[in-house]
Design a protein around this motif. Structure first.
Motif: not given
Length: 98
Positions: A10-13, A53-54, A68-74
């Motif tokens: 839900k939401g922004p994700v 982007s995701i 690698e400059g990426q941000t983990p979400i899950i």
């Protein structure tokens, strides 16, 4: 994620998933394929890339998308120790329950 959790984001994700994958089921399929199809020890991740982007990525052993400059979400741990007691060699069942 919780004992009473589940279902679609839900939401922004959720908005980001729809933008990148079209629909939640397409994201879930891609994430599950990355986790189940990963050879050996490692992780499946949903990350925010440098361009905003995701993406779904997989890393081996102690790899981490932050390098690698990426941000983990899950993330889903697909090392055997994460699922073997409950699921034995059935990684796909573990990922489905995840």
């Amino acid at each position: 994620m919780s004992p009473k959790g589940g279902g679609e984001a839900k939401g922004p994700v959720a908005d980001a998933i729809k933008k990148s994958f079209g629909q939640f089921d397409a994201f879930k399929k891609k994430f599950s394929e990355a986790a189940v199809g990963h050879f050996g020890s490692g992780w499946a991740w949903l990350v925010r890339a440098k361009d905003g982007s995701i993406q779904v990525v997989a890393t081996h052993d102690a790899g981490c998308p932050v390098r690698e400059g990426q941000t983990p979400i899950i993330t889903c741990d697909v090392w055997e120790h994460a699922y073997y007691i409950d699921y034995r060699n059935e990684r796909a069942k573990y990922v489905d329950a995840y």
